[in-house]
Structures are given as C-alpha cells and as structure tokens.
Design an enzyme around this catalytic site. Structure first.
Site, PDB file in Angstrom:
ATOM      1  N   ASN A   7      20.256 -20.128  19.138  1.00 35.56           N
ATOM      2  CA  ASN A   7      18.895 -19.618  19.306  1.00 35.56           C
ATOM      3  C   ASN A   7      18.130 -19.793  17.991  1.00 35.56           C
ATOM      4  O   ASN A   7      18.319 -19.021  17.052  1.00 35.56           O
ATOM      5  CB  ASN A   7      18.968 -18.128  19.713  1.00 35.56           C
ATOM      6  CG  ASN A   7      17.590 -17.548  20.009  1.00 35.56           C
ATOM      7  OD1 ASN A   7      16.599 -18.275  20.019  1.00 35.56           O
ATOM      8  ND2 ASN A   7      17.537 -16.257  20.240  1.00 35.56           N
ATOM      9  N   HIS A  92      15.656 -12.116  26.343  1.00 35.24           N
ATOM     10  CA  HIS A  92      16.166 -11.764  25.011  1.00 35.24           C
ATOM     11  C   HIS A  92      15.608 -10.402  24.611  1.00 35.24           C
ATOM     12  O   HIS A  92      14.452 -10.091  24.889  1.00 35.24           O
ATOM     13  CB  HIS A  92      15.761 -12.848  23.993  1.00 35.24           C
ATOM     14  CG  HIS A  92      16.501 -12.683  22.697  1.00 35.24           C
ATOM     15  ND1 HIS A  92      16.116 -11.767  21.755  1.00 35.24           N
ATOM     16  CD2 HIS A  92      17.613 -13.285  22.217  1.00 35.24           C
ATOM     17  CE1 HIS A  92      16.976 -11.823  20.737  1.00 35.24           C
ATOM     18  NE2 HIS A  92      17.884 -12.740  20.997  1.00 35.24           N
ATOM     19  N   GLY A 231      22.477 -16.742  16.671  1.00 29.57           N
ATOM     20  CA  GLY A 231      21.121 -16.744  16.115  1.00 29.57           C
ATOM     21  C   GLY A 231      21.147 -17.219  14.669  1.00 29.57           C
ATOM     22  O   GLY A 231      21.223 -18.415  14.389  1.00 29.57           O
ATOM     23  N   GLY A 232      21.125 -16.272  13.737  1.00 28.13           N
ATOM     24  CA  GLY A 232      21.028 -16.586  12.302  1.00 28.13           C
ATOM     25  C   GLY A 232      21.975 -17.682  11.827  1.00 28.13           C
ATOM     26  O   GLY A 232      21.573 -18.571  11.064  1.00 28.13           O
TER      27      GLY A 232
HETATM   28  C1  PEP Z   1      20.231 -13.383  18.916  1.00 29.41           C
HETATM   29  O1  PEP Z   1      19.183 -12.924  18.476  1.00 29.41           O
HETATM   30  O2  PEP Z   1      20.305 -13.793  20.075  1.00 29.41           O
HETATM   31  C2  PEP Z   1      21.399 -13.437  18.036  1.00 29.41           C
HETATM   32  C3  PEP Z   1      22.565 -13.645  18.582  1.00 29.41           C
HETATM   33  O3  PEP Z   1      21.148 -13.283  16.709  1.00 29.41           O
HETATM   34  P1  PEP Z   1      22.212 -13.196  15.514  1.00 29.41           P
HETATM   35  O4  PEP Z   1      23.299 -14.191  15.773  1.00 29.41           O
HETATM   36  O5  PEP Z   1      21.429 -13.506  14.287  1.00 29.41           O
HETATM   37  O6  PEP Z   1      22.742 -11.797  15.522  1.00 29.41           O
END
Ligand code: PEP
Length: 247
Positions: A7, A92, A231-232
């Site tokens: 993402n 989301h 995500g990150g």
């Molecule tokens: C997300 O926002 O869908 C997510 C998984 O973020 P992160 O991996 O940064 O926690």
C-alpha cells in the site's frame, strides 16, 4: 501461494514512483508470492506500462461507489480497470475514519468493483479502544457482514480480507502470532456461518499492520494467514524485496 499487497498510500512523486516500479519490475522474482502494488490513481497507467512484463499486479487504493457521471473528483471502477488495475483496496481504516466510509458505502464499492472485474482487498480491523473493551469479534463480524450484504458466494472468489488492527498500523506494534491466528479463525467462521464451510475455508485472509523486516519472522508462518498487506515497509524497494524474498 502467499498474497502480498503493497500500500503506497499517498507517497512518492511521479519520478520517485517510476524508479521504484522499474526497480521492483526488474528485481522481484518469487513464484511463491502473488504481489500487488496498490498505487495512487495518477500512477495506475504508469504502473500498467512499467509492470506489464513482470509478475506484479497493479492495484488501486479506493474507488467510487458510483459508476459514472456526477461525482466530481471521484474515480470509478471502470476507470481503474480500463487504466490497468486488476485489484483494489476497499475499506482501509484511514478512509473509514477520514472520509466516514461506513458499511453501506463499502458494500456499494465492493459491488462496483465486482461489476468492473476488479479483485478486492477488503480491510477490516478494530481500534485500540474497541480492542481494550473486548469488542474485536463484534466489530469484525459487523464489518464483514455489512461489506458482504447481498453478495453471492461465488463472488467471494474475487475478494481477499485483510485483517488490520488499527492500533498496529504504522505503530511498530503487532498482535502476537497467536492473536492473529485466532482472528483469522474467527473471520473464516463468519464466512462459514453466512455462506458455507467451503467459502470459509477458501477465503484468502491477509494480515496487515507494521509488517516489516523485523516483524515478518514471527508472523510469516501463522496458520491460516495467506499473506500480508504492507504499508510503510513497502516504500523502500530494497527493504520490501528483502521481506518478499523471505516469505
Ligand atoms: C496499512 O496502512 O495498510 C499498513 C499495513 O500500514 P503499515 O504497514 O505501515 O502498518
């Protein structure tokens, strides 16, 4: 097969995205991983062009409830599909909170995605306070049942559920492997109750929330987990490839 969805959220300039995608297209190679990069709308066509020769799929991060017409600023399922997206994230937690997306809206988005032959990654998950109050199971059931209202069982083949506890997103905190395993079991039970045992067993369930190079070791083999939403840790191609190669 493990399913991984990156993402990108609202990150990267056009040039940054271009070099990221070119790097991923040439360096990603793992036939045990089905990888989707969910990108901002403005990069979907670029994604299709740069990833065409690779095994990586193009995904969107949202779509409109509406099919066409009077929705200034919105992007329809048809637009996403015809620009090259195969998959789309729906529901989301950032959108549920910021844009007040509720069960009814998410249900309409799912129906529109299905109509436009887009596969869906439906995000669900409880907040920190809901978790503390012991409401996790109730929240998850409500989110799944409102999202899937009126769907036929065969349509579930085009849907993946990503369990993303809100308190784990971007925080560096993850539930234990045992907790993740328990929630995944609950998700399958809800699908079994509402559709059939086969549907519950077949549903692909991902985990998301602070999946990174450090956490992946403890969670990658949780029973019933079919993959991850990242995500990150997907933003740096090198770091992300290390995670992918480790699955
Ligand atoms: C997300 O926002 O869908 C997510 C998984 O973020 P992160 O991996 O940064 O926690």
């Amino acid at each position: 097969m493990k399913y991984v969805v990156a993402n990108i959220k609202m990150n990267k300039s056009y040039d940054e995205m271009k070099s990221y995608l070119m790097g991923m297209a040439t360096r990603f190679s793992n036939d045990k991983v089905d990888l989707t990069i969910a990108m901002p709308y403005t990069y979907i066509s670029l994604g299709k062009f740069l990833l065409e020769e690779s095994a990586i799929r193009v995904g969107g991060q949202n779509l409109s409830e509406d099919e066409e017409g009077k929705s200034t600023g919105e992007i329809s399922g048809r637009m996403l599909r015809s620009s090259g997206a195969e998959n789309v994230i729906i529901g989301h937690s950032e959108r549920r909170k910021r844009f007040k997306e509720d069960g009814k809206s998410i249900n309409l988005k799912i129906k529109s995605a299905l109509k436009n032959r887009l596969n869906i990654i439906l995000c669900i998950g409880e907040s920190a306070s809901e978790n503390k109050l012991g409401k996790r199971s109730e929240v998850i059931r409500e989110q799944i049942e409102s999202a899937f209202k009126g769907l036929y069982e065969n349509e579930l083949d085009n849907i993946l559920i990503a369990y993303e506890p809100i308190w784990a997103i971007g925080t560096g905190v993850t539930p234990s492997a045992k907790e993740i395993g328990a929630v995944v079991k609950e998700i399958r039970k809800i699908i079994s109750d509402d559709f059939s045992t086969t549907a519950g067993e077949k549903m692909r369930v991902l985990y998301g929330g602070s999946v990174n190079g450090k956490s992946i070791g403890q969670i990658k083999n949780v029973k019933g987990v079919d993959g991850f939403l990242v995500g990150g840790a997907c933003l740096d191609g090198g770091e992300f490839l290390q995670i992918l190669n480790n699955l």
